[in-house]
Motif scaffolding. Structure first.
Motif, PDB file in Angstrom:
ATOM      1  N   GLU A   6       0.838  -1.203   0.000  1.00 49.04           N
ATOM      2  CA  GLU A   6       0.000   0.000   0.000  1.00 49.04           C
ATOM      3  C   GLU A   6       0.874   1.254   0.000  1.00 49.04           C
ATOM      4  OE1 GLU A   6      -3.646   1.670  -0.293  1.00 49.04           O
ATOM      5  OE2 GLU A   6      -3.480  -0.459   0.217  1.00 49.04           O
ATOM      6  N   GLN A   7       1.880   1.242   0.856  1.00 43.75           N
ATOM      7  CA  GLN A   7       2.794   2.380   0.941  1.00 43.75           C
ATOM      8  C   GLN A   7       3.568   2.540  -0.375  1.00 43.75           C
ATOM      9  OE1 GLN A   7       5.520   2.114   4.231  1.00 43.75           O
ATOM     10  NE2 GLN A   7       6.493   4.074   3.765  1.00 43.75           N
ATOM     11  N   ALA A   8       4.043   1.429  -0.930  1.00 40.63           N
ATOM     12  CA  ALA A   8       4.781   1.479  -2.199  1.00 40.63           C
ATOM     13  C   ALA A   8       3.894   2.023  -3.318  1.00 40.63           C
ATOM     14  CB  ALA A   8       5.295   0.092  -2.555  1.00 40.63           C
ATOM     15  N   CYS A   9       2.643   1.596  -3.324  1.00 43.24           N
ATOM     16  CA  CYS A   9       1.690   2.076  -4.334  1.00 43.24           C
ATOM     17  C   CYS A   9       1.522   3.585  -4.234  1.00 43.24           C
ATOM     18  CB  CYS A   9       0.350   1.366  -4.164  1.00 43.24           C
ATOM     19  SG  CYS A   9      -0.925   1.914  -5.310  1.00 43.24           S
ATOM     20  N   ASN A  10       1.345   4.087  -3.015  1.00 37.89           N
ATOM     21  CA  ASN A  10       1.176   5.532  -2.807  1.00 37.89           C
ATOM     22  C   ASN A  10       2.422   6.308  -3.234  1.00 37.89           C
ATOM     23  OD1 ASN A  10      -1.423   5.198  -1.841  1.00 37.89           O
ATOM     24  ND2 ASN A  10      -0.764   5.063   0.297  1.00 37.89           N
ATOM     25  N   GLU A  11       3.600   5.787  -2.850  1.00 35.83           N
ATOM     26  CA  GLU A  11       4.845   6.460  -3.230  1.00 35.83           C
ATOM     27  C   GLU A  11       5.018   6.475  -4.756  1.00 35.83           C
ATOM     28  OE1 GLU A  11       8.029   4.553  -1.098  1.00 35.83           O
ATOM     29  OE2 GLU A  11       7.256   5.229   0.843  1.00 35.83           O
ATOM     30  N   PHE A  12       4.747   5.324  -5.371  1.00 36.54           N
ATOM     31  CA  PHE A  12       4.901   5.223  -6.822  1.00 36.54           C
ATOM     32  C   PHE A  12       3.930   6.157  -7.545  1.00 36.54           C
ATOM     33  CE2 PHE A  12       4.372   3.079 -10.979  1.00 36.54           C
ATOM     34  CZ  PHE A  12       5.706   3.077 -11.381  1.00 36.54           C
ATOM     35  N   THR A  13       2.679   6.186  -7.053  1.00 39.14           N
ATOM     36  CA  THR A  13       1.664   7.069  -7.647  1.00 39.14           C
ATOM     37  C   THR A  13       2.103   8.530  -7.540  1.00 39.14           C
ATOM     38  OG1 THR A  13      -0.048   5.490  -7.020  1.00 39.14           O
ATOM     39  CG2 THR A  13      -0.791   7.702  -7.581  1.00 39.14           C
ATOM     40  N   THR A  14       2.579   8.916  -6.373  1.00 35.20           N
ATOM     41  CA  THR A  14       3.054  10.289  -6.182  1.00 35.20           C
ATOM     42  C   THR A  14       4.213  10.593  -7.133  1.00 35.20           C
ATOM     43  OG1 THR A  14       2.442  10.136  -3.851  1.00 35.20           O
ATOM     44  CG2 THR A  14       3.936  11.929  -4.453  1.00 35.20           C
ATOM     45  N   HIS A  15       5.133   9.656  -7.253  1.00 40.37           N
ATOM     46  CA  HIS A  15       6.289   9.830  -8.145  1.00 40.37           C
ATOM     47  C   HIS A  15       5.830  10.009  -9.601  1.00 40.37           C
ATOM     48  CE1 HIS A  15      10.389   9.440  -9.523  1.00 40.37           C
ATOM     49  NE2 HIS A  15      10.036   8.434 -10.328  1.00 40.37           N
ATOM     50  N   VAL A  16       4.909   9.163 -10.074  1.00 43.21           N
ATOM     51  CA  VAL A  16       4.408   9.251 -11.450  1.00 43.21           C
ATOM     52  C   VAL A  16       3.685  10.573 -11.666  1.00 43.21           C
ATOM     53  CG1 VAL A  16       2.747   8.255 -13.086  1.00 43.21           C
ATOM     54  CG2 VAL A  16       4.327   6.771 -11.850  1.00 43.21           C
ATOM     55  N   MET A  17       2.879  10.973 -10.679  1.00 42.14           N
ATOM     56  CA  MET A  17       2.150  12.242 -10.806  1.00 42.14           C
ATOM     57  C   MET A  17       3.133  13.412 -10.906  1.00 42.14           C
ATOM     58  SD  MET A  17      -1.130  11.577  -8.329  1.00 42.14           S
ATOM     59  CE  MET A  17      -1.753  13.230  -8.432  1.00 42.14           C
ATOM     60  N   ASN A  18       4.201  13.377 -10.123  1.00 44.37           N
ATOM     61  CA  ASN A  18       5.223  14.435 -10.199  1.00 44.37           C
ATOM     62  C   ASN A  18       5.898  14.442 -11.572  1.00 44.37           C
ATOM     63  OD1 ASN A  18       4.725  15.350  -7.615  1.00 44.37           O
ATOM     64  ND2 ASN A  18       6.329  14.079  -6.683  1.00 44.37           N
ATOM     65  N   MET A  37      -3.580   7.286 -15.737  1.00 41.73           N
ATOM     66  CA  MET A  37      -2.309   6.689 -15.311  1.00 41.73           C
ATOM     67  C   MET A  37      -2.395   6.211 -13.851  1.00 41.73           C
ATOM     68  SD  MET A  37      -0.220   6.483 -17.754  1.00 41.73           S
ATOM     69  CE  MET A  37       1.361   6.242 -17.034  1.00 41.73           C
ATOM     70  N   VAL A  38      -2.966   7.060 -13.007  1.00 41.03           N
ATOM     71  CA  VAL A  38      -3.129   6.705 -11.591  1.00 41.03           C
ATOM     72  C   VAL A  38      -4.021   5.464 -11.473  1.00 41.03           C
ATOM     73  CG1 VAL A  38      -4.147   7.471  -9.390  1.00 41.03           C
ATOM     74  CG2 VAL A  38      -2.669   9.007 -10.700  1.00 41.03           C
ATOM     75  N   SER A  39      -5.068   5.407 -12.256  1.00 39.22           N
ATOM     76  CA  SER A  39      -5.981   4.266 -12.246  1.00 39.22           C
ATOM     77  C   SER A  39      -5.244   2.985 -12.651  1.00 39.22           C
ATOM     78  CB  SER A  39      -7.147   4.558 -13.179  1.00 39.22           C
ATOM     79  OG  SER A  39      -7.917   3.415 -13.383  1.00 39.22           O
ATOM     80  N   ILE A  40      -4.419   3.083 -13.696  1.00 38.69           N
ATOM     81  CA  ILE A  40      -3.634   1.915 -14.152  1.00 38.69           C
ATOM     82  C   ILE A  40      -2.704   1.440 -13.034  1.00 38.69           C
ATOM     83  CG2 ILE A  40      -1.810   1.173 -15.745  1.00 38.69           C
ATOM     84  CD1 ILE A  40      -3.125   3.037 -17.862  1.00 38.69           C
TER      85      ILE A  40
END
Length: 174
Positions: A6-18, A37-40
Motif C-alpha cells: 500500500e505504501q509502495a503504491c502511494n509512493e509510486f503514484t506520487t512519483h508518477v504524478m510528479n 495513469m493513476v488508475s492503471i
C-alpha cells in the motif's frame, strides 16, 4: 506485507504524478490522462495485493493441513506396552496412581515417555470409571493371569525344596 505494498503504491503514484506534472511543462497533459495513469497504477498494485493475499491463504491452508495431518498420524502403543500398562493398572486397582519411579520404570519397559505413561493412566482411570462393567471383565482376566503366574512360581519353588522330587530321591539312594 499488504501495508508495505500500500505504501509502495502511494509512493509510486506520487512519483508518477510528479513526473507527469514536470512533463506537462513541455507538452500538454490533461487531468484525465493523469487520472488514467493513476488508475492503471492502482489496478496493477491491487492485482499484486490480490496475488499476495491468495498466496498467503494458500500457504496458511497448506500449513494447516500439514499440522492436522501430523496430529492425525497418532498410533496406539504396541500390544506388549499396553499389556504391561494394563497389568500394572489392574494389579494396583485400589490405587491406580503410579509413583514417579514406577512411571519411569513402566516407560522404560514399554519404550515410551513418562508423560505418555501419565497420560495413559489418566485416560485409563477416566475410561474405567465411566464403564466399570466392561472393564471389570478385563480386570478379571488380568487377575486370573496374575494368579496363574503366582501359582506357577510357587509350584516351581516348592518342587525344588520337596523331598519327593526325583533329584532328591536319587541323591539319597546313592
Amino acid at each position: 506485507e499488504l501495508e508495505k505494498y500500500e505504501q509502495a503504491c502511494n509512493e509510486f503514484t506520487t512519483h508518477v504524478m510528479n513526473l507527469l506534472r514536470e512533463q506537462s511543462r513541455t507538452r500538454p497533459i490533461s487531468p484525465k490522462e493523469i487520472e488514467r495513469m493513476v488508475s492503471i497504477i492502482h489496478r496493477k498494485f491491487s492485482s499484486i495485493q490480490m496475488q499476495l493475499k491468495q498466496s498467503t491463504c494458500e500457504a496458511v491452508m497448506i500449513l494447516r493441513s500439514r499440522f492436522l495431518d501430523a496430529r492425525r498420524k497418532r498410533r496406539n502403543f504396541n500390544k506388549q506396552a499396553t499389556e504391561i500398562l494394563n497389568e500394572y493398572f489392574y494389579s494396583h486397582l485400589s490405587n491406580p496412581y503410579p509413583s514417579e519411579e514406577a512411571k519411569e520404570e513402566l516407560a522404560k519397559k514399554c519404550g515410551i515417555t513418562v508423560s505418555q505413561v501419565s497420560n495413559w493412566f489418566g485416560n485409563k482411570r477416566i475410561r474405567y470409571k465411566k464403564n466399570i462393567g466392561k472393564f471389570q471383565e478385563e480386570a478379571n482376566i488380568y487377575a486370573a493371569k496374575t494368579a496363574v503366574t503366582a501359582t506357577n512360581v510357587s509350584a516351581h519353588g516348592s518342587q525344588a525344596n520337596s523331598p519327593s522330587t526325583p533329584n532328591s530321591a536319587g541323591s539319597s539312594s546313592s
